[in-house]
Design a protein around this motif. Structure first.
Motif, PDB file in Angstrom:
ATOM      1  N   ASP A 262       0.696  -1.040  -0.010  1.00  0.00           N
ATOM      2  CA  ASP A 262       0.033   0.052   0.039  1.00  0.00           C
ATOM      3  C   ASP A 262       0.890   1.421   0.147  1.00  0.00           C
ATOM      4  OD1 ASP A 262      -2.568  -1.325  -0.051  1.00  0.00           O
ATOM      5  OD2 ASP A 262      -2.078  -1.786   2.177  1.00  0.00           O
ATOM      6  N   ALA A 263       2.167   1.175   0.188  1.00  0.00           N
ATOM      7  CA  ALA A 263       3.001   2.414   0.540  1.00  0.00           C
ATOM      8  C   ALA A 263       2.725   3.264  -0.494  1.00  0.00           C
ATOM      9  CB  ALA A 263       4.336   1.879   0.785  1.00  0.00           C
ATOM     10  N   ALA A 264       2.982   2.927  -1.840  1.00  0.00           N
ATOM     11  CA  ALA A 264       2.966   4.013  -3.149  1.00  0.00           C
ATOM     12  C   ALA A 264       1.737   4.794  -3.161  1.00  0.00           C
ATOM     13  CB  ALA A 264       2.976   2.889  -4.415  1.00  0.00           C
ATOM     14  N   ASP A 265       0.478   3.632  -2.704  1.00  0.00           N
ATOM     15  CA  ASP A 265      -0.852   4.637  -2.757  1.00  0.00           C
ATOM     16  C   ASP A 265      -1.083   5.558  -1.663  1.00  0.00           C
ATOM     17  OD1 ASP A 265      -1.797   3.422  -4.968  1.00  0.00           O
ATOM     18  OD2 ASP A 265      -2.740   1.669  -3.791  1.00  0.00           O
ATOM     19  N   VAL A 266      -0.484   5.302  -0.658  1.00  0.00           N
ATOM     20  CA  VAL A 266      -0.505   6.068   0.572  1.00  0.00           C
ATOM     21  C   VAL A 266       0.318   7.405   0.400  1.00  0.00           C
ATOM     22  CG1 VAL A 266       0.425   6.367   3.122  1.00  0.00           C
ATOM     23  CG2 VAL A 266      -0.907   4.340   2.511  1.00  0.00           C
ATOM     24  N   GLN A 267       1.640   7.144  -0.267  1.00  0.00           N
ATOM     25  CA  GLN A 267       2.441   8.355  -0.468  1.00  0.00           C
ATOM     26  C   GLN A 267       1.675   9.273  -1.805  1.00  0.00           C
ATOM     27  OE1 GLN A 267       6.302   7.648  -2.252  1.00  0.00           O
ATOM     28  NE2 GLN A 267       6.959   9.718  -1.676  1.00  0.00           N
ATOM     29  N   ARG A 268       0.838   8.515  -2.452  1.00  0.00           N
ATOM     30  CA  ARG A 268       0.170   9.406  -3.578  1.00  0.00           C
ATOM     31  C   ARG A 268      -0.888  10.326  -2.924  1.00  0.00           C
ATOM     32  NH1 ARG A 268      -4.265   7.800  -6.445  1.00  0.00           N
ATOM     33  NH2 ARG A 268      -3.922   5.783  -5.817  1.00  0.00           N
ATOM     34  N   LEU A 269      -1.836   9.447  -2.216  1.00  0.00           N
ATOM     35  CA  LEU A 269      -2.781  10.057  -1.687  1.00  0.00           C
ATOM     36  C   LEU A 269      -2.733  10.856  -0.457  1.00  0.00           C
ATOM     37  CD1 LEU A 269      -5.385   6.937  -1.569  1.00  0.00           C
ATOM     38  CD2 LEU A 269      -5.239   8.747  -3.339  1.00  0.00           C
TER      39      LEU A 269
END
Length: 423
Positions: free
Chosen positions: A262-269
Motif C-alpha cells: 500500500d505504500a505507493a498509494d499512501v504516498q500518492r494520496l
C-alpha cells in the motif's frame, strides 16, 4: 555536524582509553551480528537455495576501521564499505585491512551526503551518529532504512544521554572516574569534555529507540548498555507480521490492515497538500520511504493494544482510498479517532461510513468508554463527519496546535459507549 578532525595515528589508543568498556562493547557488537546470521541461517527455506555466506556491510563514520576490522576478522567473506570524512583516518583503516589481506571500499565523504544508491545487508556505526543533531540523526535513520536489504540489520554502537539531568550528571561522573583509572590525565579529561560540549548531541536511549520505530524498523532493541554506551539495532523486515485485528466490512467498504504494497498509494494520496494541511502529523511534501516506514511501525502498537488502524478500501475494486484509526489509552478506556481520505474519494461519505464501523469496533470489541476526535476550525467538513456519527461538541481549544508555523484552533467532539449503544 561541524567538521571534526582527529589524530588518526593515536586514535585507536585514545578510543580505548575514553571508552572504559571498549572490549566488552565491541565484542557485544560482533556477537549481535553472529546471532543475526545464525537466525538467518535457521530460517532459510528451500526457495532460498544455497544462499551465499558472504554479505555486505556499510560502516558510517568508520574512522580507522576499528569496528570494520573486527567484523572482517569475524566474517572473512564479508564485503566492507567504509565511509569517513578524514582521508588520514581511512589511510589507517587501509593499513589495518592490508594486515588482514583484505581490500575494503573506502569512501571519503560526509555520510549525510551519500547518494545511498547501493543496498547492504548490514549498516553499522560506532561512536559517530551522536555528533549529528537529533534531527540529522533521524534523517540518517531514514536513509539507512532505505539502503538496507530486506531483513537487513542496522547496528548503532554509540553514546546516549541520561533520561534526566540528574542521571546525565551521574553518567559523566562515572565516566570521569573510569577513564582516570585507565590512566587519563586531568588535562586529557578536560579536553575530552570540551570536545563533547562542542560536537556531541547524544539522544536519550528512549528517544533513539522511538525514532527507529517511527522510521519503520522492526525488532528495535538495546542489546547492550554500560552507563552511557549502548548497542541499538533495528531490522528492515521483508514482510510485516500480521496484526490480530479483524477485517471490518460495510456496504461499500472493506477496512483491512495496511500492507507494504500500500505504500505507493499512501504516498500518492496522503501526499496531497489538502490532506496534509488538515491532519496533525502528515508531512508535505510526503518524502520517499515515509509511507513504508509508517506501515512498518504499525504492527507492534497494534499488538500492544495501543492502536487500531485500517486501510479504507473500496469493496468492489479493492482500491485504497484513505486511512482511519483509533489511538487507544487502555488505562482510561479512551481512544482518539483520526482519519483521512484521498482527493479522488472525497464528497462520497466514505469517511462517515468507515468511522461508523470503527466506532462500533471500538465500543463493542475493544470495550472503550469514550472516543474523541478533533478538527481544525478551518476544516468544517471533518466536523460534519463527527456530527453525523452522533459525537457531541465539547468546545474549542484556542491556538492549541502549531501547524506549519501557525497556531491553530481545534474543535473537540466525543461520544460515550452509552451514547452509541442507546443512540
Amino acid at each position: 555536524m561541524t567538521h571534526m578532525t582527529f589524530d588518526a595515528v593515536n586514535y585507536d589508543r585514545c578510543r580505548r582509553m575514553f571508552i572504559p568498556c571498549f572490549d566488552e562493547l565491541y565484542d557485544a557488537a560482533i556477537q549481535v551480528m553472529v546471532d543475526h546470521e545464525r537466525v538467518k541461517e535457521s530460517t532459510k527455506t528451500e526457495e532460498d537455495g544455497d544462499r551465499p555466506s558472504s554479505f555486505t556491510v556499510l560502516d558510517l563514520g568508520a574512522g580507522t576501521g576499528l569496528l570494520s576490522g573486527m567484523i572482517q576478522r569475524a566474517f572473512p567473506t564479508a564485503e566492507l564499505t567504509l565511509v569517513d570524512q578524514q582521508v588520514d583516518m581511512l589511510a589507517q583503516a587501509k593499513l589495518r585491512f592490508q594486515q588482514l589481506g583484505q581490500t575494503p571500499k573506502l569512501i571519503t565523504a560526509d555520510y549525510r551526503d551519500l547518494d545511498w544508491s547501493d543496498s547492504y545487508d548490514y549498516i553499522v556505526s560506532a561512536l559517530s551518529l551522536h555528533h549529528l543533531t537529533v534531527a540529522e540523526q533521524e534523517e540518517v535513520y531514514r536513509s539507512i532504512y532505505r539502503a538496507l536489504k530486506p531483513d537487513g540489520l542496522f547496528l548503532n554502537l554509540d553514546e546516549v544521554q541520561g533520561e534526566t539531568p540528574d542521571v546525565e550528571h551521574r553518567y559523566r561522573q562515572r565516566w570521569v572516574q573510569a577513564v582516570q583509572q585507565l590512566g587519563a590525565t586531568d588535562n586529557q579529561v578536560i579536553a575530552a569534555q570540551r570536545h563533547a560540549q562542542q560536537y556531541d548531541h547524544p539522544p536519550t536511549l528512549k528517544h533513539q529507540l522511538t525514532a527507529l520505530k517511527k522510521t519503520g524498523f522492526q525488532s528495535v532493541t538495546c542489546w547492550y548498555k554500560n552507563i552511557s554506551f549502548v548497542i541499538v539495532t533495528g531490522i528492515r523486515r521483508s514482510t510485516l507480521p500480521q496484526p490480530h485485528q479483524p477485517v471490518l466490512t460495510t456496504e461499500r467498504l472493506v477496512l483491512r490492515s495496511f500492507q507494504l504494497s500500500d505504500a505507493a498509494d499512501v504516498q500518492r494520496l496522503a501526499g496531497d497538500r489538502i490532506v496534509a494541511a488538515n491532519t496533525l502529523s502528515i508531512p508535505h511534501p510526503y518524502p520517499d520511504g515515509a509511507a513504508e516506514a509508517w506501515i512498518q511501525s504499525m504492527p507492534e502498537d497494534i499488538e500492544q493494544g495501543k492502536l487500531a488502524i485500517y486501510a479504507i478500501t473500496l469493496r468492489e475494486t479493492g482500491k485504497l482510498c484513505g486511512s482511519i484509526g483509533l489511538h487507544v489509552n487502555t488505562d482510561d478506556q479512551l481512544a482518539e479517532l483520526g482519519y483521512w481520505i484521498g482527493e479522488p474519494y472525497r464528497g462520497q461519505c466514505y469517511c462517515t461510513e468507515a468511522a461508523r464501523a470503527i466506532l462500533d469496533y471500538g465500543f463493542n470489541a475493544l470495550n472503550l468508554n469514550r472516543i474523541q476526535s478533533t478538527h481544525f476550525t478551518d476544516n468544517p467538513a471533518s466536523g460534519r463527519v463527527m456530527q453525523k456519527l452522533g459525537m457531541a461538541y465539547e468546545g474549542c481549544r484556542r491556538q492549541h496546535t502549531l501547524k506549519w508555523g501557525d497556531l491553530k484552533d481545534i474543535k473537540l467532539y466525543a461520544i460515550l459507549q452509552s451514547d452509541w449503544t442507546n443512540g
